[in-house]
Motif scaffolding. Structure first.
Motif, PDB file in Angstrom:
ATOM      1  N   THR A  40     -63.244  64.284  24.625  1.00 51.54           N
ATOM      2  CA  THR A  40     -62.467  63.534  23.633  1.00 51.54           C
ATOM      3  C   THR A  40     -63.334  63.183  22.426  1.00 51.54           C
ATOM      4  OG1 THR A  40     -61.035  62.631  25.357  1.00 51.54           O
ATOM      5  CG2 THR A  40     -61.066  61.457  23.257  1.00 51.54           C
ATOM      6  N   ALA A  41     -64.569  62.788  22.683  1.00 52.32           N
ATOM      7  CA  ALA A  41     -65.477  62.443  21.583  1.00 52.32           C
ATOM      8  C   ALA A  41     -65.709  63.655  20.674  1.00 52.32           C
ATOM      9  CB  ALA A  41     -66.809  61.924  22.129  1.00 52.32           C
ATOM     10  N   ARG A  42     -65.862  64.835  21.259  1.00 54.08           N
ATOM     11  CA  ARG A  42     -66.054  66.042  20.450  1.00 54.08           C
ATOM     12  C   ARG A  42     -64.825  66.347  19.604  1.00 54.08           C
ATOM     13  NH1 ARG A  42     -69.317  70.633  23.872  1.00 54.08           N
ATOM     14  NH2 ARG A  42     -71.144  69.381  24.327  1.00 54.08           N
ATOM     15  N   CYS A  43     -63.646  66.161  20.195  1.00 52.56           N
ATOM     16  CA  CYS A  43     -62.416  66.405  19.437  1.00 52.56           C
ATOM     17  C   CYS A  43     -62.269  65.393  18.303  1.00 52.56           C
ATOM     18  CB  CYS A  43     -61.206  66.366  20.365  1.00 52.56           C
ATOM     19  SG  CYS A  43     -61.139  67.775  21.482  1.00 52.56           S
ATOM     20  N   ASN A  44     -62.591  64.144  18.571  1.00 52.59           N
ATOM     21  CA  ASN A  44     -62.546  63.121  17.515  1.00 52.59           C
ATOM     22  C   ASN A  44     -63.533  63.456  16.401  1.00 52.59           C
ATOM     23  OD1 ASN A  44     -60.502  61.218  18.146  1.00 52.59           O
ATOM     24  ND2 ASN A  44     -61.744  60.520  19.866  1.00 52.59           N
ATOM     25  N   LYS A  45     -64.694  63.974  16.771  1.00 52.30           N
ATOM     26  CA  LYS A  45     -65.688  64.378  15.774  1.00 52.30           C
ATOM     27  C   LYS A  45     -65.119  65.487  14.885  1.00 52.30           C
ATOM     28  CE  LYS A  45     -70.441  66.092  15.508  1.00 52.30           C
ATOM     29  NZ  LYS A  45     -71.595  66.570  16.295  1.00 52.30           N
ATOM     30  N   ILE A  66     -52.763  59.302  13.550  1.00 57.42           N
ATOM     31  CA  ILE A  66     -53.033  60.192  14.679  1.00 57.42           C
ATOM     32  C   ILE A  66     -54.155  59.676  15.570  1.00 57.42           C
ATOM     33  CG2 ILE A  66     -52.295  62.251  13.404  1.00 57.42           C
ATOM     34  CD1 ILE A  66     -55.291  62.964  13.094  1.00 57.42           C
ATOM     35  N   ASN A  67     -54.156  60.181  16.785  1.00 53.11           N
ATOM     36  CA  ASN A  67     -55.309  60.012  17.658  1.00 53.11           C
ATOM     37  C   ASN A  67     -55.447  61.265  18.516  1.00 53.11           C
ATOM     38  OD1 ASN A  67     -53.839  59.804  20.095  1.00 53.11           O
ATOM     39  ND2 ASN A  67     -53.694  57.589  19.932  1.00 53.11           N
ATOM     40  N   VAL A  68     -56.620  61.476  19.038  1.00 52.63           N
ATOM     41  CA  VAL A  68     -56.900  62.634  19.877  1.00 52.63           C
ATOM     42  C   VAL A  68     -57.042  62.123  21.300  1.00 52.63           C
ATOM     43  CG1 VAL A  68     -58.555  64.474  20.363  1.00 52.63           C
ATOM     44  CG2 VAL A  68     -58.091  63.816  17.995  1.00 52.63           C
ATOM     45  N   ARG A  69     -56.369  62.786  22.233  1.00 54.81           N
ATOM     46  CA  ARG A  69     -56.506  62.397  23.631  1.00 54.81           C
ATOM     47  C   ARG A  69     -56.253  63.617  24.511  1.00 54.81           C
ATOM     48  NH1 ARG A  69     -51.548  61.991  26.103  1.00 54.81           N
ATOM     49  NH2 ARG A  69     -49.770  61.461  24.809  1.00 54.81           N
ATOM     50  N   ASN A  73     -51.427  67.420  31.008  1.00 54.12           N
ATOM     51  CA  ASN A  73     -51.931  68.436  31.927  1.00 54.12           C
ATOM     52  C   ASN A  73     -53.383  68.704  31.535  1.00 54.12           C
ATOM     53  OD1 ASN A  73     -52.692  70.745  33.285  1.00 54.12           O
ATOM     54  ND2 ASN A  73     -50.871  71.920  32.713  1.00 54.12           N
ATOM     55  N   PRO A  74     -54.362  68.266  32.333  1.00 56.06           N
ATOM     56  CA  PRO A  74     -55.775  68.416  31.969  1.00 56.06           C
ATOM     57  C   PRO A  74     -56.196  69.856  31.658  1.00 56.06           C
ATOM     58  CG  PRO A  74     -55.560  66.979  33.872  1.00 56.06           C
ATOM     59  CD  PRO A  74     -54.199  67.567  33.612  1.00 56.06           C
ATOM     60  N   ALA A  75     -55.506  70.838  32.248  1.00 58.60           N
ATOM     61  CA  ALA A  75     -55.843  72.238  31.981  1.00 58.60           C
ATOM     62  C   ALA A  75     -55.563  72.617  30.533  1.00 58.60           C
ATOM     63  CB  ALA A  75     -55.071  73.156  32.922  1.00 58.60           C
ATOM     64  N   GLU A  76     -54.760  71.825  29.837  1.00 54.65           N
ATOM     65  CA  GLU A  76     -54.422  72.109  28.443  1.00 54.65           C
ATOM     66  C   GLU A  76     -55.418  71.510  27.464  1.00 54.65           C
ATOM     67  OE1 GLU A  76     -50.409  70.768  28.011  1.00 54.65           O
ATOM     68  OE2 GLU A  76     -49.611  72.385  29.242  1.00 54.65           O
ATOM     69  N   GLY A  77     -56.411  70.789  27.962  1.00 54.80           N
ATOM     70  CA  GLY A  77     -57.434  70.247  27.077  1.00 54.80           C
ATOM     71  C   GLY A  77     -56.980  69.006  26.347  1.00 54.80           C
ATOM     72  N   HIS A  78     -57.186  69.008  25.029  1.00 55.56           N
ATOM     73  CA  HIS A  78     -56.884  67.850  24.198  1.00 55.56           C
ATOM     74  C   HIS A  78     -55.824  68.200  23.161  1.00 55.56           C
ATOM     75  CE1 HIS A  78     -60.524  66.432  26.034  1.00 55.56           C
ATOM     76  NE2 HIS A  78     -60.286  65.231  25.527  1.00 55.56           N
ATOM     77  N   GLY A  79     -55.218  67.165  22.636  1.00 56.88           N
ATOM     78  CA  GLY A  79     -54.226  67.355  21.596  1.00 56.88           C
ATOM     79  C   GLY A  79     -54.293  66.229  20.589  1.00 56.88           C
ATOM     80  N   VAL A  80     -53.667  66.452  19.466  1.00 58.87           N
ATOM     81  CA  VAL A  80     -53.555  65.429  18.437  1.00 58.87           C
ATOM     82  C   VAL A  80     -52.173  64.815  18.595  1.00 58.87           C
ATOM     83  CG1 VAL A  80     -53.498  64.983  15.955  1.00 58.87           C
ATOM     84  CG2 VAL A  80     -55.091  66.674  16.869  1.00 58.87           C
ATOM     85  N   TYR A  81     -52.129  63.503  18.742  1.00 53.97           N
ATOM     86  CA  TYR A  81     -50.882  62.797  18.985  1.00 53.97           C
ATOM     87  C   TYR A  81     -50.630  61.760  17.900  1.00 53.97           C
ATOM     88  CZ  TYR A  81     -50.982  64.864  23.611  1.00 53.97           C
ATOM     89  OH  TYR A  81     -50.999  65.751  24.649  1.00 53.97           O
ATOM     90  N   ILE A 150     -67.707  74.404  15.433  1.00 54.50           N
ATOM     91  CA  ILE A 150     -68.389  75.314  16.353  1.00 54.50           C
ATOM     92  C   ILE A 150     -68.631  74.630  17.693  1.00 54.50           C
ATOM     93  CG2 ILE A 150     -70.566  76.565  16.729  1.00 54.50           C
ATOM     94  CD1 ILE A 150     -70.477  77.178  13.667  1.00 54.50           C
ATOM     95  N   ASP A 151     -68.859  73.331  17.666  1.00 55.45           N
ATOM     96  CA  ASP A 151     -69.123  72.568  18.885  1.00 55.45           C
ATOM     97  C   ASP A 151     -67.963  72.615  19.871  1.00 55.45           C
ATOM     98  OD1 ASP A 151     -70.768  70.870  20.482  1.00 55.45           O
ATOM     99  OD2 ASP A 151     -69.579  69.154  19.825  1.00 55.45           O
ATOM    100  N   ILE A 152     -66.736  72.777  19.393  1.00 55.63           N
ATOM    101  CA  ILE A 152     -65.596  72.786  20.313  1.00 55.63           C
ATOM    102  C   ILE A 152     -65.173  74.199  20.720  1.00 55.63           C
ATOM    103  CG2 ILE A 152     -64.699  70.579  19.470  1.00 55.63           C
ATOM    104  CD1 ILE A 152     -62.401  72.400  18.202  1.00 55.63           C
ATOM    105  N   LEU A 153     -65.787  75.228  20.149  1.00 51.84           N
ATOM    106  CA  LEU A 153     -65.431  76.603  20.510  1.00 51.84           C
ATOM    107  C   LEU A 153     -65.920  76.924  21.920  1.00 51.84           C
ATOM    108  CD1 LEU A 153     -66.319  78.523  17.225  1.00 51.84           C
ATOM    109  CD2 LEU A 153     -64.050  77.874  18.045  1.00 51.84           C
TER     110      LEU A 153
END
Length: 172
Positions: A40-45, A66-69, A73-81, A150-153
């Protein structure tokens, strides 16, 4: 069709060679997040990185919407809500053009220019140019303007560009 397959074989041979060159990049890439909080921290970054190229007044407005969480379904990773009601035509997220990686930005990459001096055909192969630009930026690490992206790839992936021609023939 045979001509296209031969062209593909030449390009895929070059891509495989490039793949071998990318091996040292795995060591330079940040390891995968070990916890949901780190992910989550990486997505927020990444979202904050997008904000930095926007006008300040737009940054503040979007940050409240917005927020990132993690996805349900954990297999789907993160999303912007949405963190508040959003109107039909409200801007929610914007990736500034200055942060885009494209064939145009890749043509300006020093490594692409260097290779194009010997192999001009690379300028007609966007996938190769983008790969080279990403390699260049990944090597720069935190000094790259694309570091947060690049950090989230993913570190590894399998796409048809890297399939051997024997596998591609089976897909026909």
């Amino acid at each position: 069709m045979d001509k296209m397959l031969r062209q593909y074989e030449v390009i895929s041979k070059e891509l495989r060679a490039l793949g071998k060159l990318q091996e040292p990049l795995k060591a330079s890439k940040a390891p995968a997040p070990h916890s949901p909080e780190e992910a989550t921290a990486r997505c927020n970054k990444l979202v904050q990185w997008c904000f930095t190229a926007l006008p300040v007044e737009l940054q503040a407005d979007l940050a409240t919407k917005i927020n990132v969480r993690r996805c349900d379904n954990p297999a789907e990773g993160h999303g912007v809500y949405a963190s508040q009601a959003i109107g039909k035509h409200d801007l929610v997220l914007q990736v500034p053009r200055s942060l885009n990686i494209s064939a145009s930005t890749a043509k300006e990459c020093p490594l692409v220019k260097l290779i194009a001096a010997t192999y001009p055909a690379i300028l007609t192969t966007p996938v190769m140019m983008l790969s080279l630009q990403l390699c260049t930026e990944a090597i720069l690490g935190d000094k790259s303007k694309y570091a947060a992206y690049i950090d989230i790839l993913p570190s590894e992936f399998s796409i048809p560009n890297f399939f051997p021609s024997s596998t591609l023939k089976l897909l026909k």
